[in-house]
Scaffold this motif. Structure first.
Motif, short mmCIF file in Angstrom:
data_model
loop_
_atom_site.label_atom_id
_atom_site.label_comp_id
_atom_site.label_asym_id
_atom_site.label_seq_id
_atom_site.Cartn_x
_atom_site.Cartn_y
_atom_site.Cartn_z
N GLU A 89 0.81 -1.23 0.00
CA GLU A 89 0.00 0.00 0.00
C GLU A 89 0.84 1.28 0.00
OE1 GLU A 89 -2.87 -0.09 3.19
OE2 GLU A 89 -3.53 -2.11 2.61
N VAL A 90 2.15 1.16 0.10
CA VAL A 90 2.98 2.36 0.30
C VAL A 90 2.89 3.37 -0.84
CG1 VAL A 90 4.72 1.36 1.84
CG2 VAL A 90 5.03 1.20 -0.64
N SER A 91 2.56 2.91 -2.04
CA SER A 91 2.59 3.80 -3.20
C SER A 91 1.50 4.87 -3.18
CB SER A 91 2.47 2.99 -4.49
OG SER A 91 3.48 2.01 -4.50
N SER A 92 0.58 4.79 -2.22
CA SER A 92 -0.46 5.82 -2.11
C SER A 92 -0.06 6.95 -1.17
CB SER A 92 -1.75 5.20 -1.56
OG SER A 92 -2.17 4.13 -2.32
N TYR A 93 1.14 6.87 -0.59
CA TYR A 93 1.48 7.78 0.52
C TYR A 93 2.88 8.36 0.40
CZ TYR A 93 -2.42 5.31 2.72
OH TYR A 93 -3.65 4.77 3.00
N GLY A 94 3.17 9.30 1.32
CA GLY A 94 4.55 9.71 1.56
C GLY A 94 5.18 8.68 2.50
N VAL A 95 6.42 8.31 2.24
CA VAL A 95 7.07 7.23 3.00
C VAL A 95 8.38 7.76 3.59
CG1 VAL A 95 8.03 4.89 2.83
CG2 VAL A 95 6.04 5.52 1.45
N ILE A 96 8.71 7.33 4.81
CA ILE A 96 9.94 7.82 5.43
C ILE A 96 11.06 6.77 5.33
CG2 ILE A 96 8.58 9.17 7.09
CD1 ILE A 96 9.83 7.37 9.31
N ALA A 97 12.28 7.28 5.30
CA ALA A 97 13.47 6.44 5.51
C ALA A 97 13.81 6.61 6.98
CB ALA A 97 14.61 6.90 4.62
N PRO A 98 13.57 5.58 7.80
CA PRO A 98 13.73 5.75 9.24
C PRO A 98 15.17 5.61 9.71
CG PRO A 98 12.81 3.57 8.74
CD PRO A 98 13.07 4.24 7.42
N GLY A 99 15.50 6.40 10.73
CA GLY A 99 16.80 6.29 11.39
C GLY A 99 16.59 5.71 12.78
N ALA A 100 17.34 6.24 13.75
CA ALA A 100 17.28 5.69 15.11
C ALA A 100 15.89 5.88 15.69
CB ALA A 100 18.31 6.41 15.97
N ARG A 101 15.48 4.86 16.46
CA ARG A 101 14.16 4.92 17.09
C ARG A 101 14.30 4.94 18.61
NH1 ARG A 101 8.58 1.67 15.69
NH2 ARG A 101 7.49 2.66 17.39
N ARG A 102 13.50 5.80 19.24
CA ARG A 102 13.48 5.88 20.71
C ARG A 102 12.04 6.06 21.14
NH1 ARG A 102 14.04 10.40 23.86
NH2 ARG A 102 14.61 11.62 22.04
N GLY A 103 11.44 5.01 21.70
CA GLY A 103 10.02 5.06 22.07
C GLY A 103 9.18 5.31 20.82
N ALA A 104 8.31 6.31 20.91
CA ALA A 104 7.44 6.62 19.77
C ALA A 104 8.15 7.48 18.72
CB ALA A 104 6.19 7.33 20.26
N LEU A 105 9.35 7.95 19.04
CA LEU A 105 10.06 8.87 18.14
C LEU A 105 11.03 8.14 17.22
CD1 LEU A 105 11.18 11.95 20.29
CD2 LEU A 105 9.77 12.00 18.22
N THR A 106 10.98 8.47 15.94
CA THR A 106 11.94 7.91 14.98
C THR A 106 12.58 9.07 14.23
OG1 THR A 106 10.47 6.02 14.65
CG2 THR A 106 12.20 6.33 13.01
N GLU A 107 13.87 9.02 14.11
CA GLU A 107 14.56 10.04 13.32
C GLU A 107 14.20 9.85 11.84
OE1 GLU A 107 19.13 11.49 12.78
OE2 GLU A 107 18.71 9.80 14.11
N VAL A 108 13.97 10.95 11.13
CA VAL A 108 13.65 10.84 9.70
C VAL A 108 14.90 11.17 8.89
CG1 VAL A 108 12.21 11.71 7.82
CG2 VAL A 108 11.23 11.45 10.11
N LEU A 109 15.36 10.20 8.11
CA LEU A 109 16.58 10.41 7.31
C LEU A 109 16.25 10.77 5.87
CD1 LEU A 109 18.68 7.36 8.58
CD2 LEU A 109 18.68 9.72 9.43
N GLY A 110 15.05 10.43 5.44
CA GLY A 110 14.65 10.73 4.07
C GLY A 110 13.15 10.61 3.93
N LEU A 111 12.61 11.22 2.87
CA LEU A 111 11.17 11.20 2.63
C LEU A 111 10.95 11.08 1.13
CD1 LEU A 111 10.07 14.21 4.83
CD2 LEU A 111 9.18 11.91 5.08
#
Ligand code: G1P
Length: 294
Positions: free
Chosen positions: A171-193
């Motif tokens: 289903e990803v092709s219908s949306y904006g998608v992130i390239a995730p970096g480090a994750r801490r709890g609910a927070l994820t660093e965004v490395l790309g979009l």
């Protein structure tokens, strides 16, 4: 730029509501799709309630032709209120529609050139402050609400934030998608979009789900931007250009999301919310059992 300027309070929210709503025709020929009700509240009301819960003061609607009903909905209805008062009717039901004078602004998007362009149309009202964005098609139900969860994260990390959730890879092709970096709890660093990638090219299955907190510099980025996916000015592309210049995080929303831009999502939201309402739940459950039994 100091960290403090990237942590100013978020007081304003932009609601892009100029879309034509073609997926819901003919219902949306004369009525904005944002005014279609989920039970007894128009869709836009859920987003505005979520904004107010998160402490947002000023609502900025980016509207277009035929969309004035949205502004009317949040205006003071003199005749209605006076008549209800004379008949001793409870006005409490209208409370969610009351916005303090001056705190509702409508700007027009004159041509449909994409989400990024719609947001850019609000630049003069947003000014030099961070701001939230709500895509009202995405109905987010949580305790606290999605934007409040994001504001809490913003108070910790500042900068730019988007809400994300996992979807099945196809289903990803219908949306904006992130390239995730480090994750801490609910927070994820965004490395790309990347906006609407092919399944093969998608950097993850974490999609942008219609809530944003952005720094005002995004307006300048949008200003000089070429058309992207679908030939439109994409907000995702502008955000991608800000990564590395300012903090950029994703917040995984704890709650339920309904895609009310789709008919099935709209029906699902209606049924789920009805089943959660003490004044209706029993009757609706009985009714659904009857319907399913054929
Ligand atoms: C927009 C955004 C996309 C986001 C989506 C969420 O797409 O461009 O990044 O994932 O909203 O609903 P649209 O639905 O307008 O095509």
């Amino acid at each position: 730029m100091t960290i403090d300027t990237l942590r100013k309070p978020v007081r304003k929210a932009v609601f892009p509501v100029a879309g034509l709503g073609t997926r819901f025709l003919p219902a949306t020929k004369a009525i904005p799709k944002e005014m279609l009700p989920i039970i007894d509240r128009p869709l836009i009301q859920y987003a505005v309630d979520e904004a107010r819960e998160a402490g947002i003061e000023q609502l900025i609607f980016v509207t277009g032709r035929g969309k004035t009903a949205i502004v009317e909905h949040f205006d003071y209805a003199f005749e209605l209120e006076t008549t209800m008062q004379e008949r001793q009717k409870d006005l409490e039901i209208l409370e969610p529609t009351r916005i303090r004078p001056g705190n509702l602004v409508a700007v027009r998007q004159q041509v449909p050139m994409g989400l990024g362009h719609a947001i850019w149309c609000a630049r003069a009202i947003v000014g030099d402050e961070p701001f939230a964005i709500f895509l009202p098609d995405e109905l987010m139900i949580g305790t606290p609400g999605c934007m409040k969860q994001m504001i809490e994260a913003y108070e910790e990390v500042g900068g730019n934030l988007i809400s994300v959730l996992e979807v099945p890879r196809e289903e990803v092709s219908s949306y904006g998608v992130i390239a995730p970096g480090a994750r801490r709890g609910a927070l994820t660093e965004v490395l790309g979009l990347v906006e609407k990638p092919s399944v093969e090219a998608a950097p993850s299955n974490l999609i942008i789900s219609g809530r944003y907190i952005l720094q005002p510099q995004v307006m300048r980025t949008l200003e000089s931007q070429d058309k992207g996916s679908g030939g439109e000015i994409q907000l995702t592309d502008a955000m991608a250009r800000m990564i590395g210049q300012q903090p950029f995080h994703a917040v995984t929303f704890q709650g339920r999301r309904f895609d009310c831009g789709s008919k099935v999502g709209f029906v699902e939201a209606t049924i789920t919310l009805a089943l959660a309402r003490p004044d209706m739940a029993d009757d609706v459950r009985t009714m659904l059992q009857r319907v399913l039994a054929g």
